[in-house]
Scaffold this motif. Structure first.
Motif, short mmCIF file in Angstrom:
data_model
loop_
_atom_site.label_atom_id
_atom_site.label_comp_id
_atom_site.label_asym_id
_atom_site.label_seq_id
_atom_site.Cartn_x
_atom_site.Cartn_y
_atom_site.Cartn_z
N ASN A 1 -0.30 17.00 8.02
CA ASN A 1 0.03 15.67 7.52
C ASN A 1 -0.75 15.38 6.25
O ASN A 1 -1.85 15.91 6.03
N ARG B 1 2.88 11.28 6.22
CA ARG B 1 4.05 12.16 6.27
C ARG B 1 3.61 13.50 6.83
O ARG B 1 2.52 13.99 6.52
N ASN C 1 0.62 7.43 13.90
CA ASN C 1 1.58 6.76 13.03
C ASN C 1 2.11 7.70 11.95
O ASN C 1 2.23 7.34 10.78
N TRP C 2 2.42 8.94 12.36
CA TRP C 2 2.97 9.91 11.44
C TRP C 2 4.45 9.65 11.19
O TRP C 2 5.15 9.07 12.03
N GLN C 3 4.92 10.12 10.04
CA GLN C 3 6.35 10.10 9.72
C GLN C 3 6.80 11.56 9.50
O GLN C 3 6.59 12.11 8.42
N GLU D 1 8.84 14.82 8.60
CA GLU D 1 9.90 15.10 7.63
C GLU D 1 10.53 16.47 7.81
O GLU D 1 11.65 16.70 7.35
N PHE E 1 14.30 11.51 15.28
CA PHE E 1 14.18 11.52 13.81
C PHE E 1 15.35 12.36 13.24
O PHE E 1 15.19 13.53 12.91
#
Length: 251
Positions: free
Chosen positions: A18, A23, A43-45, A47, A69
């Motif tokens: 990350n 991200r 609280n990662w996003q 990709e 996702f």
């Protein structure tokens, strides 16, 4: 980039990279639950997902993660096309994820289509190389695995090797059985036993150190050749690699 390992099953590690904005990319998610828990905690996003090969303990969580996702890009070899891969990659391919370039190289042996992903300093090598050992030859040959090891061994000294399983203790027990007088092997074996007694991880590892303690990277080592020659005379390093793998299979 920050490297994280998420324990899964009995001895798997799911790796996550990350950036400071949260991200992230996920490597070989064999199951979704621990990854989803970590995503929520940090609280990662997410990709992207990287897949090294088709075995279920590396791909089993892909479907559920993509349900949560849907925009996730899943990079993997052709053998993972039916496991959720959205973009097939192969030897020589590069892609940019989270602003970093990743290169792909083929590492057959464990499976025929196994690949590794490299973005300095990180190498995600799935079940090809383990600390102190190598993956079982389920589909490929010892010669193929030896050639795969040569590719890894050509990387920079400070490459951070992110193996997919916590097999170090068993691998070092085997290594010491082959070269019982080797100081580097014995010292690392002692260190690994201490870490595992405290339920601490032995991974990731640095390639420079791995070259000292992984017999499968030491097929030109005089002491190892001497041991092998007591049993048989093998002229080529890939033959010595095969000898080691056969010994480990029956250890």
């Amino acid at each position: 980039m920050n490297l994280n390992s998420i324990p899964a099953f009995q001895d798997n590690y799911i790796w996550v990279l990350n950036n400071d904005n949260g991200r992230c990319l996920i490597v070989d998610p064999g199951e979704a639950a621990p990854v989803l828990s970590a995503i929520q905690e940090h609280n990662w996003q997410p990709e992207a997902i990287l897949l090294t090969h088709h075995h279920n303990d590396h791909v089993g969580g892909v479907k559920e993660l993509r349900q949560h996702f849907p925009a996730l890009v899943v990079y993997g070899p052709a053998e993972t096309q039916d496991k959720g891969t959205t973009q097939v990659v192969a030897e020589g391919d590069t892609m940019t994820i989270l602003g970093h370039e990743f290169s792909v190289f083929a590492t057959p042996g464990h499976t025929l289509g196994h690949i590794c992903f490299f973005s300095f300093p990180y190498l995600f090598c799935g079940d090809t190389l383990f600390s102190g050992g190598c993956g079982r030859l389920f589909e490929g040959t010892a010669k193929q695995m030896y050639q795969s090891f040569c590719k890894i061994n050509a990387l920079p000294d400070d490459t951070v090797i992110c193996c997919a399983h916590e097999y170090t203790l068993a691998n070092m027990k085997f290594a010491v059985s082959i070269l019982p007088q080797d100081l580097a092997l014995n010292e690392y074996y002692r260190k690994v036993k201490e870490l595992r007694a405290k339920n601490q991880k032995t991974l990731p590892v640095i390639l420079k150190n791995e070259r000292r303690i992984n017999l499968f990277l030491r097929t030109e080592d005089a002491d190892l050749i001497d041991v092998i020659n007591r049993e048989t005379n093998l002229q080529h390093p890939e033959e010595r690699f095969a000898w080691l793998r056969a010994k480990k299979d029956n250890f």
